[in-house]
Design an enzyme around this catalytic site. Sequence first.
Site, PDB file in Angstrom:
ATOM      1  CB  CYS A 120      -1.005   0.158   1.179  1.00 12.53           C
ATOM      2  SG  CYS A 120      -2.170  -1.187   1.267  1.00 12.53           S
TER       3      CYS A 120
HETATM    4  N1  LIG Z   1      -2.741  -5.591   2.178  1.00  9.17           N
HETATM    5  C1  LIG Z   1      -3.206  -4.403   2.917  1.00  9.17           C
HETATM    6  O1  LIG Z   1      -2.862  -4.189   3.879  1.00  9.17           O
HETATM    7  C2  LIG Z   1      -4.166  -3.536   2.096  1.00  9.17           C
HETATM    8  C3  LIG Z   1      -4.561  -2.601   3.043  1.00  9.17           C
HETATM    9  C4  LIG Z   1      -5.688  -1.615   2.447  1.00  9.17           C
HETATM   10  C5  LIG Z   1      -6.033  -1.641   1.031  1.00  9.17           C
HETATM   11  N2  LIG Z   1      -5.594  -2.535   0.427  1.00  9.17           N
HETATM   12  C6  LIG Z   1      -5.663  -2.657  -1.148  1.00  9.17           C
HETATM   13  O2  LIG Z   1      -6.746  -3.539  -1.298  1.00  9.17           O
HETATM   14  C7  LIG Z   1      -6.508  -4.105  -2.540  1.00  9.17           C
HETATM   15  C8  LIG Z   1      -6.294  -5.708  -2.227  1.00  9.17           C
HETATM   16  O3  LIG Z   1      -5.006  -5.753  -1.794  1.00  9.17           O
HETATM   17  P1  LIG Z   1      -4.700  -7.210  -1.235  1.00  9.17           P
HETATM   18  O4  LIG Z   1      -3.569  -6.881  -0.293  1.00  9.17           O
HETATM   19  O5  LIG Z   1      -5.843  -8.023  -0.648  1.00  9.17           O
HETATM   20  O6  LIG Z   1      -4.109  -7.998  -2.454  1.00  9.17           O
HETATM   21  P2  LIG Z   1      -3.688  -9.636  -2.647  1.00  9.17           P
HETATM   22  O7  LIG Z   1      -2.977  -9.835  -3.677  1.00  9.17           O
HETATM   23  O8  LIG Z   1      -3.277 -10.097  -1.382  1.00  9.17           O
HETATM   24  O9  LIG Z   1      -5.374 -10.139  -3.184  1.00  9.17           O
HETATM   25  C9  LIG Z   1      -6.069  -9.717  -4.078  1.00  9.17           C
HETATM   26  C10 LIG Z   1      -6.692 -11.163  -4.556  1.00  9.17           C
HETATM   27  O10 LIG Z   1      -7.433 -10.767  -5.723  1.00  9.17           O
HETATM   28  C11 LIG Z   1      -7.235 -11.997  -6.714  1.00  9.17           C
HETATM   29  N3  LIG Z   1      -7.794 -11.559  -8.236  1.00  9.17           N
HETATM   30  C12 LIG Z   1      -6.851 -10.863  -8.790  1.00  9.17           C
HETATM   31  N4  LIG Z   1      -7.777 -10.540  -9.987  1.00  9.17           N
HETATM   32  C13 LIG Z   1      -8.924 -11.082  -9.771  1.00  9.17           C
HETATM   33  C14 LIG Z   1     -10.087 -11.064 -10.580  1.00  9.17           C
HETATM   34  N5  LIG Z   1     -10.198 -10.623 -11.781  1.00  9.17           N
HETATM   35  N6  LIG Z   1     -11.134 -11.725 -10.028  1.00  9.17           N
HETATM   36  C15 LIG Z   1     -10.985 -12.593  -8.932  1.00  9.17           C
HETATM   37  N7  LIG Z   1      -9.973 -12.489  -7.939  1.00  9.17           N
HETATM   38  C16 LIG Z   1      -8.919 -11.595  -8.377  1.00  9.17           C
HETATM   39  C17 LIG Z   1      -5.969 -12.618  -6.492  1.00  9.17           C
HETATM   40  O11 LIG Z   1      -5.744 -13.797  -6.891  1.00  9.17           O
HETATM   41  C18 LIG Z   1      -5.729 -12.297  -4.953  1.00  9.17           C
HETATM   42  O12 LIG Z   1      -6.049 -13.645  -4.415  1.00  9.17           O
HETATM   43  C19 LIG Z   1      -5.530  -3.404  -3.218  1.00  9.17           C
HETATM   44  O13 LIG Z   1      -5.924  -2.329  -3.890  1.00  9.17           O
HETATM   45  C20 LIG Z   1      -4.697  -2.822  -2.079  1.00  9.17           C
HETATM   46  O14 LIG Z   1      -3.991  -1.537  -2.436  1.00  9.17           O
HETATM   47  C21 LIG Z   1      -4.638  -3.623   0.876  1.00  9.17           C
END
Ligand SMILES: NC(=O)c1ccc[n+]([C@@H]2O[C@H](COP(=O)([O-])OP(=O)(O)OC[C@H]3O[C@@H](n4cnc5c(N)ncnc54)[C@H](O)[C@@H]3O)[C@@H](O)[C@H]2O)c1
Length: 428
Positions: free
Chosen positions: A271
């Site tokens: 992030c």
């Molecule tokens: N990790 C954190 O601490 C955090 C905190 C706040 C916000 N975010 C934001 O949240 C969002 C997700 O982050 P994350 O850390 O969970 O990512 P991540 O990579 O852990 O998880 C995303 C998931 O989405 C799946 N995916 C990708 N494309 C897809 C699709 N078209 N259909 C279905 N599934 C799909 C991936 O396989 C993966 O499992 C990002 O925008 C990130 O910036 C993350």
Amino acid sequence: MITLKEKIVKKKAKVGIIGLGYVGLPLAVEFAKAGFNVTGIEIDKDKVRMINRGECYIQDVKQSELKELVRNNKLKATGDFSILKEMDAVSICVPTPLRKTRDPDISYILAAVEEIAKYLHKRQLIVLESTTYPGTTREIILPKLISKKFQVGKDFYLAFSPERIDPGNKMYTLKKIPKIVGGITRECTRVAYLLYKQIIDQVVVVSTTESAEMVKLLENTYRIVNVGLVNEIALICNRLRLDTWEVIDAAATKPFGFMPFYPGPGLGGHCVPVDPHYLSWKLKSLNFYARFIELAGEINSKMPEFLVGKIDAALNERKRSLKGSKILILGVAYKSDVSDPRESPALDVIRLIKERGGKVVYNDPYVPKVEGLKSIRLTRSSLRNADCVVITTAHSDYDYKEIVENARLIVDSRNATKGIKSKKIIKL
Ligand SMILES: NC(=O)c1ccc[n+]([C@@H]2O[C@H](COP(=O)([O-])OP(=O)(O)OC[C@H]3O[C@@H](n4cnc5c(N)ncnc54)[C@H](O)[C@@H]3O)[C@@H](O)[C@H]2O)c1
């Protein structure tokens, strides 16, 4: 006919979560715990299989809780997007990385929305949770869903609600972190508010989706800039031969007008190093240069090099060269007590040491392997064998006293050895 709002309040709404990663899985579990029927839609087949077997792969989700929810048919996962036909509320939690050119990569959002558009139906709520630049929900998603048949705010609802989880934080769990919601129309906001109110203690409404998108970027810009500032203070203190940590700790005794941030080997995680660049990219298109973000990014990204310079100098002081020296890295996760090594500065440190001819091994109790390396056991002899031990992530399970006792030389980039006096310790 039962309205969507009634379905939500009665917990009869079927909730779909697209993307079961660090954000999506805890959210899915929280909705399921509250009594909703939840389906996670995920393209990674292994994750789908694991969830349906009740196996957890995210540290903050309790294995036993997940198993129970799956057993009681409250939570399931699938790779089949046609299930969206049955969903009343859908949250999009897919990744939003940067491209190599450091431009936003919203292709995951687009892929998810394409599927949603195929199965969109009346009285359905769509919420984007992925972090992105202001305007994404209205300018990119809305045109893909809206049509004569589907009026926004009437036939379907669209909102943005940024995820603010802090992995590894036991005090502020998903339920306790206030959730921001901004809809395309007032009715969209109301429906989204109602949904999140079922699982989160406080839901904060803002007037537009753009405002909600900007809130998240302000929060992460605040962090990147303050970390950049304190990293520069560390460089300044080094020049002045001052103890950075002593200076920060003393300044932090001021009860108002100062909030401590701490220097380190650079910024990590999915992030903070990434999101502000979504904002600066958007602003470039409006002919505005976001100077603070760019400057902070520049300072933070130079920190691994600065740390490696310190390791080099510390070895030099002991008549050794970095080339050929054995360096033990402690911690490759991007922050303490988590298992996520994405964008971790430790990886840059490892790469730079290798480039200069150092031999790298690492230990991380949470990350068994990374970039072709395997975590070695942390023993007295592995500490003694290393020419230099580098603390890159201050995991709380480490016994720092024992580490200092056994290591020959320690470069501590996190002040993890605070309170331990030894000439062997070199701080950032
Ligand atoms: N990790 C954190 O601490 C955090 C905190 C706040 C916000 N975010 C934001 O949240 C969002 C997700 O982050 P994350 O850390 O969970 O990512 P991540 O990579 O852990 O998880 C995303 C998931 O989405 C799946 N995916 C990708 N494309 C897809 C699709 N078209 N259909 C279905 N599934 C799909 C991936 O396989 C993966 O499992 C990002 O925008 C990130 O910036 C993350």
